[in-house]
Design a protein around this motif. Structure first.
Motif, PDB file in Angstrom:
ATOM      1  N   THR A   4       8.985   2.450  -3.283  1.00 35.38           N
ATOM      2  CA  THR A   4       8.586   3.620  -2.841  1.00 35.38           C
ATOM      3  C   THR A   4       7.505   3.587  -2.666  1.00 35.38           C
ATOM      4  O   THR A   4       6.709   3.171  -3.331  1.00 35.38           O
ATOM      5  CB  THR A   4       8.700   4.672  -4.007  1.00 35.38           C
ATOM      6  OG1 THR A   4       8.585   4.791  -5.369  1.00 35.38           O
ATOM      7  CG2 THR A   4      10.471   4.731  -4.029  1.00 35.38           C
ATOM      8  N   ILE A   5       6.412   4.593  -1.770  1.00 33.69           N
ATOM      9  CA  ILE A   5       4.816   4.556  -1.443  1.00 33.69           C
ATOM     10  C   ILE A   5       4.434   5.333  -2.188  1.00 33.69           C
ATOM     11  O   ILE A   5       4.744   6.687  -2.728  1.00 33.69           O
ATOM     12  CB  ILE A   5       5.162   4.711  -0.422  1.00 33.69           C
ATOM     13  CG1 ILE A   5       5.567   3.844   0.721  1.00 33.69           C
ATOM     14  CG2 ILE A   5       3.313   4.626  -0.105  1.00 33.69           C
ATOM     15  CD1 ILE A   5       5.707   2.624   0.411  1.00 33.69           C
ATOM     16  N   ASN A   6       3.199   4.502  -3.324  1.00 34.45           N
ATOM     17  CA  ASN A   6       2.463   5.502  -3.802  1.00 34.45           C
ATOM     18  C   ASN A   6       1.510   6.342  -2.804  1.00 34.45           C
ATOM     19  O   ASN A   6       0.632   5.495  -1.619  1.00 34.45           O
ATOM     20  CB  ASN A   6       1.398   5.061  -4.262  1.00 34.45           C
ATOM     21  CG  ASN A   6      -0.091   5.236  -5.707  1.00 34.45           C
ATOM     22  OD1 ASN A   6      -0.720   6.138  -5.519  1.00 34.45           O
ATOM     23  ND2 ASN A   6      -0.334   4.166  -6.197  1.00 34.45           N
ATOM     24  N   GLY A   7       1.111   7.082  -2.890  1.00 35.60           N
ATOM     25  CA  GLY A   7       0.524   7.947  -1.800  1.00 35.60           C
ATOM     26  C   GLY A   7      -0.982   8.302  -1.843  1.00 35.60           C
ATOM     27  O   GLY A   7      -1.348   8.700  -1.511  1.00 35.60           O
ATOM     28  N   ALA A   8      -1.198   7.577  -3.065  1.00 40.67           N
ATOM     29  CA  ALA A   8      -2.902   7.183  -3.120  1.00 40.67           C
ATOM     30  C   ALA A   8      -3.010   5.818  -2.372  1.00 40.67           C
ATOM     31  O   ALA A   8      -3.952   5.678  -2.216  1.00 40.67           O
ATOM     32  CB  ALA A   8      -3.409   7.079  -4.646  1.00 40.67           C
ATOM     33  N   ALA A   9      -1.798   4.962  -1.766  1.00 46.14           N
ATOM     34  CA  ALA A   9      -1.940   3.676  -1.507  1.00 46.14           C
ATOM     35  C   ALA A   9      -2.643   3.656  -0.411  1.00 46.14           C
ATOM     36  O   ALA A   9      -1.536   3.663   0.325  1.00 46.14           O
ATOM     37  CB  ALA A   9      -1.057   2.857  -1.919  1.00 46.14           C
ATOM     38  N   GLU A  57      -0.117   1.730   2.761  1.00 42.60           N
ATOM     39  CA  GLU A  57       0.044   0.686   1.774  1.00 42.60           C
ATOM     40  C   GLU A  57      -0.241  -0.215   0.911  1.00 42.60           C
ATOM     41  O   GLU A  57      -1.251   0.209  -0.161  1.00 42.60           O
ATOM     42  CB  GLU A  57      -1.993  -0.636   2.704  1.00 42.60           C
ATOM     43  CG  GLU A  57      -1.099  -1.913   2.529  1.00 42.60           C
ATOM     44  CD  GLU A  57      -2.284  -2.618   3.224  1.00 42.60           C
ATOM     45  OE1 GLU A  57      -1.663  -3.972   2.472  1.00 42.60           O
ATOM     46  OE2 GLU A  57      -3.262  -2.521   2.901  1.00 42.60           O
ATOM     47  N   ASP A  58       0.943   0.543   0.082  1.00 43.81           N
ATOM     48  CA  ASP A  58       1.612   0.235  -1.357  1.00 43.81           C
ATOM     49  C   ASP A  58       2.065  -1.185  -1.867  1.00 43.81           C
ATOM     50  O   ASP A  58       2.498  -1.779  -1.263  1.00 43.81           O
ATOM     51  CB  ASP A  58       2.705   0.809  -2.037  1.00 43.81           C
ATOM     52  CG  ASP A  58       2.949   0.900  -3.515  1.00 43.81           C
ATOM     53  OD1 ASP A  58       1.953  -0.106  -3.912  1.00 43.81           O
ATOM     54  OD2 ASP A  58       3.565   1.884  -3.933  1.00 43.81           O
ATOM     55  N   PRO A  59       0.186  -1.989  -2.575  1.00 43.38           N
ATOM     56  CA  PRO A  59       0.566  -3.704  -2.676  1.00 43.38           C
ATOM     57  C   PRO A  59       1.700  -3.979  -3.498  1.00 43.38           C
ATOM     58  O   PRO A  59       2.319  -5.059  -3.485  1.00 43.38           O
ATOM     59  CB  PRO A  59      -0.439  -4.113  -2.954  1.00 43.38           C
ATOM     60  CG  PRO A  59      -1.250  -2.808  -3.260  1.00 43.38           C
ATOM     61  CD  PRO A  59      -0.483  -2.096  -2.756  1.00 43.38           C
ATOM     62  N   THR A 119       7.927  -2.623   1.378  1.00 40.69           N
ATOM     63  CA  THR A 119       8.429  -2.210   2.918  1.00 40.69           C
ATOM     64  C   THR A 119       7.331  -2.289   3.107  1.00 40.69           C
ATOM     65  O   THR A 119       7.042  -1.856   5.002  1.00 40.69           O
ATOM     66  CB  THR A 119       8.644  -0.755   2.177  1.00 40.69           C
ATOM     67  OG1 THR A 119       7.669   0.067   2.330  1.00 40.69           O
ATOM     68  CG2 THR A 119       9.230  -0.415   1.894  1.00 40.69           C
ATOM     69  N   GLY A 120       5.813  -3.014   3.353  1.00 40.38           N
ATOM     70  CA  GLY A 120       5.235  -3.063   3.976  1.00 40.38           C
ATOM     71  C   GLY A 120       4.410  -2.126   4.403  1.00 40.38           C
ATOM     72  O   GLY A 120       3.348  -1.041   3.699  1.00 40.38           O
ATOM     73  N   PHE A 169       7.387   0.345   8.583  1.00 37.37           N
ATOM     74  CA  PHE A 169       7.694   0.126   7.237  1.00 37.37           C
ATOM     75  C   PHE A 169       9.065  -1.345   7.805  1.00 37.37           C
ATOM     76  O   PHE A 169       9.038  -1.126   8.610  1.00 37.37           O
ATOM     77  CB  PHE A 169       8.346   0.318   6.509  1.00 37.37           C
ATOM     78  CG  PHE A 169       7.492   1.709   5.872  1.00 37.37           C
ATOM     79  CD1 PHE A 169       6.702   1.208   5.381  1.00 37.37           C
ATOM     80  CD2 PHE A 169       7.667   2.707   6.047  1.00 37.37           C
ATOM     81  CE1 PHE A 169       5.425   2.518   4.523  1.00 37.37           C
ATOM     82  CE2 PHE A 169       6.753   4.345   5.369  1.00 37.37           C
ATOM     83  CZ  PHE A 169       5.595   3.764   5.415  1.00 37.37           C
ATOM     84  N   ASP A 170       7.973  -2.543   6.642  1.00 36.11           N
ATOM     85  CA  ASP A 170       9.415  -3.810   6.901  1.00 36.11           C
ATOM     86  C   ASP A 170      10.465  -3.243   7.092  1.00 36.11           C
ATOM     87  O   ASP A 170      11.404  -3.567   7.837  1.00 36.11           O
ATOM     88  CB  ASP A 170       8.942  -5.180   6.144  1.00 36.11           C
ATOM     89  CG  ASP A 170       7.302  -5.539   6.740  1.00 36.11           C
ATOM     90  OD1 ASP A 170       6.973  -4.980   8.077  1.00 36.11           O
ATOM     91  OD2 ASP A 170       6.420  -5.906   5.744  1.00 36.11           O
ATOM     92  N   THR A 171      10.706  -3.066   6.038  1.00 40.84           N
ATOM     93  CA  THR A 171      11.988  -2.430   5.311  1.00 40.84           C
ATOM     94  C   THR A 171      12.244  -1.482   5.332  1.00 40.84           C
ATOM     95  O   THR A 171      12.123  -0.211   5.677  1.00 40.84           O
ATOM     96  CB  THR A 171      12.610  -2.821   3.756  1.00 40.84           C
ATOM     97  OG1 THR A 171      11.603  -3.842   3.630  1.00 40.84           O
ATOM     98  CG2 THR A 171      13.768  -2.059   2.824  1.00 40.84           C
ATOM     99  N   VAL A 172      13.886  -1.384   6.662  1.00 43.92           N
ATOM    100  CA  VAL A 172      14.622  -0.032   7.054  1.00 43.92           C
ATOM    101  C   VAL A 172      15.633   0.395   6.189  1.00 43.92           C
ATOM    102  O   VAL A 172      16.458   0.006   6.073  1.00 43.92           O
ATOM    103  CB  VAL A 172      14.591  -0.561   8.792  1.00 43.92           C
ATOM    104  CG1 VAL A 172      15.664   0.524   9.477  1.00 43.92           C
ATOM    105  CG2 VAL A 172      13.648  -1.487   9.222  1.00 43.92           C
ATOM    106  N   TYR A 173      15.105   1.616   5.637  1.00 47.44           N
ATOM    107  CA  TYR A 173      15.948   2.564   4.954  1.00 47.44           C
ATOM    108  C   TYR A 173      16.601   2.705   6.171  1.00 47.44           C
ATOM    109  O   TYR A 173      15.848   4.129   6.823  1.00 47.44           O
ATOM    110  CB  TYR A 173      15.487   2.404   3.778  1.00 47.44           C
ATOM    111  CG  TYR A 173      15.738   1.782   2.480  1.00 47.44           C
ATOM    112  CD1 TYR A 173      16.467   1.109   1.409  1.00 47.44           C
ATOM    113  CD2 TYR A 173      14.561   1.753   2.797  1.00 47.44           C
ATOM    114  CE1 TYR A 173      15.998   0.157   0.799  1.00 47.44           C
ATOM    115  CE2 TYR A 173      14.158   0.577   1.427  1.00 47.44           C
ATOM    116  CZ  TYR A 173      14.473  -0.144   0.378  1.00 47.44           C
ATOM    117  OH  TYR A 173      14.454  -0.849  -1.006  1.00 47.44           O
ATOM    118  N   GLY A 174      18.143   3.388   5.621  1.00 43.19           N
ATOM    119  CA  GLY A 174      19.076   4.726   6.853  1.00 43.19           C
ATOM    120  C   GLY A 174      18.968   4.180   8.599  1.00 43.19           C
ATOM    121  O   GLY A 174      19.861   5.433   9.080  1.00 43.19           O
TER     122      GLY A 174
END
Length: 157
Positions: free
Chosen positions: A12-17, A101-103, A107-108, A151-156
């Motif tokens: 999951t993506i950190n909203g501040a990143a 971009e969440d390191p 997901t990239g 994003f690199d990882t594709v969900y759905g």
């Protein structure tokens, strides 16, 4: 059936990143004062009645891009642009670049340019004795967008 994926909490993506920039009059402004940027696209729909059909069919007839920038009340940039419009009629447009971009996430990155953005409402002055920091919301519209990197990882899919 397709491949079953399992969502990892770490993905999951950190909203501040991330980063946000505005390209205004040829200059790139890093919007470090932004606390939230949200851009949506919505289809315009036309209802199509069909003889012998009790339901309503729908047809896409275009789209509209809207969004909001929430920011700390610490820059006069957008007030100056709006005042110039008010006083001279010279409107202002910009492109806004948003990067997630969440390191920690696998997901990239995702990079998007919003094109021909114009802010439709600006707070000219503000006081609030109940808050230790002031925030403002600036709604905007845009008429184009480009996904530079997904994003690199594709969900759905």
């Amino acid at each position: 059936m397709g491949k079953v994926l399992s969502l990892k909490a770490i993905d999951t993506i950190n909203g501040a990143a991330g980063r946000c920039y505005a390209k205004i009059n040829g200059s790139l402004e890093e919007m470090i004062y932004a606390t939230k940027v949200n851009a949506d696209v919505e289809k315009n729909m036309k209802e199509i009645p069909v003889l012998g059909y009790n339901g309503q069919k729908n047809k896409s007839t275009g789209w509209k891009g809207t969004g909001t920038i929430t920011a700390y009340y610490i820059t006069s940039l957008f007030r100056k642009l709006m005042l110039e419009y008010m006083n001279t009629g010279k409107d202002f447009y910009m492109d806004i670049y948003i990067e997630n971009e969440d390191p920690s996430s696998g997901t990239g990155k995702q990079k998007i340019w919003l094109k021909n953005v114009t802010i439709t409402k600006v707070t000219l002055a503000m006081l609030d004795v109940t808050n230790t920091e002031l925030n403002e919301e600036m709604p905007f519209v845009f008429d184009g967008a480009e996904l530079i990197e997904g994003f690199d990882t594709v969900y759905g899919e």
